[in-house]
Design an enzyme around this catalytic site. Structure first.
Site, short mmCIF file in Angstrom:
data_model
loop_
_atom_site.label_atom_id
_atom_site.label_comp_id
_atom_site.label_asym_id
_atom_site.label_seq_id
_atom_site.Cartn_x
_atom_site.Cartn_y
_atom_site.Cartn_z
N LYS A 121 0.83 -1.20 0.00
CA LYS A 121 0.00 0.00 0.00
C LYS A 121 0.86 1.26 0.00
O LYS A 121 0.67 2.17 -0.80
CB LYS A 121 -0.93 0.02 1.21
CG LYS A 121 -1.93 1.19 1.19
CD LYS A 121 -2.26 1.69 2.58
CE LYS A 121 -1.15 2.55 3.13
NZ LYS A 121 -1.51 3.22 4.40
N ASP A 139 -6.16 1.04 0.94
CA ASP A 139 -6.13 1.08 2.39
C ASP A 139 -7.50 0.67 2.91
O ASP A 139 -8.35 0.17 2.15
CB ASP A 139 -5.73 2.47 2.90
CG ASP A 139 -6.80 3.52 2.61
OD1 ASP A 139 -7.79 3.22 1.90
OD2 ASP A 139 -6.64 4.66 3.09
#
Length: 214
Positions: A121, A139
């Site tokens: 991420k 996320d």
């Protein structure tokens, strides 16, 4: 509604109503953005933006952070979630930047994920924001919004990322990441989502399934 049509409707709405969307983390260079994104894991951007200015001033370069003492760095990040781990990760990350990457934040995702404290991420955020790479970082906000709207049923962030990137064009992926994050942060919240004020309600799978229109 077919998935392709839902994507077209959602992206079209965002383009018309949210033409500008960008990270809310404050930073002045790629190195400091990398620090901020590492600190933002399971922590609010607001808290990171409070903590980061003195940290950036104390460690303006990878060399300065690489040479820092753990207790010094910990003192700056102690109000952030998981401060012990993050302080260690920041120092180790800076050392690797200096030793392996000539003190430059790499653009390649495989190189980014080698850095301590950097997962897929974080790597995707840096790649998209700094280097305009056509990737979407997933996320908790993006994961939640994608499932609720019906953009993806992926069981993992990576699976959701792959599906989003399948349907969202390369030129829309960088801003698409921010569209979904900000929508999840302020409208499609984890608790008590603001469905009645949501411009995506007509395209949202969960809303359409739970609200009977007269």
């Amino acid at each position: 509604m077919r998935k392709k049509d839902r994507y077209a409707s959602v992206i079209g709405w965002f383009k018309e109503n949210v033409p500008v969307a960008e990270t809310e983390l404050h930073y002045d260079n790629p190195f400091h953005l990398l620090i901020a994104v590492i600190l933002s894991a399971q922590c609010t951007d607001r808290r990171v933006n409070i903590v980061s200015p003195p940290l950036f001033k104390a460690y303006p370069t990878p060399e300065s952070l690489a040479a820092a003492d753990f207790e010094e760095v910990f003192g700056y990040v102690r109000s952030i979630s998981y401060p012990n781990n993050k302080a260690r990760h920041l120092i180790a990350m800076a050392k690797m930047l200096v030793e392996d990457f000539g003190s430059m934040v790499p653009s390649d995702i495989d190189d980014l994920v080698r850095l301590p404290g950097v997962g897929i991420k974080t790597a995707n955020v840096i790649a998209a924001v700094v280097y305009d790479k056509p990737v979407i970082a997933v996320d908790t906000h993006v994961f939640r919004v994608s499932h609720r709207i019906g953009l993806s049923d992926g069981k993992t962030p990576v699976a959701v990322q792959k599906e989003l990137e399948k349907y969202i064009s390369e030129e829309d992926r960088a801003i698409g990441h921010h569209w979904l994050i900000l929508h999840g942060r302020y409208t499609c919240t984890a608790r008590n989502p603001k469905c009645d004020a949501c411009g995506l309600a007509d395209f949202c799978r969960e809303y359409l399934a739970t609200h009977v229109k007269v």
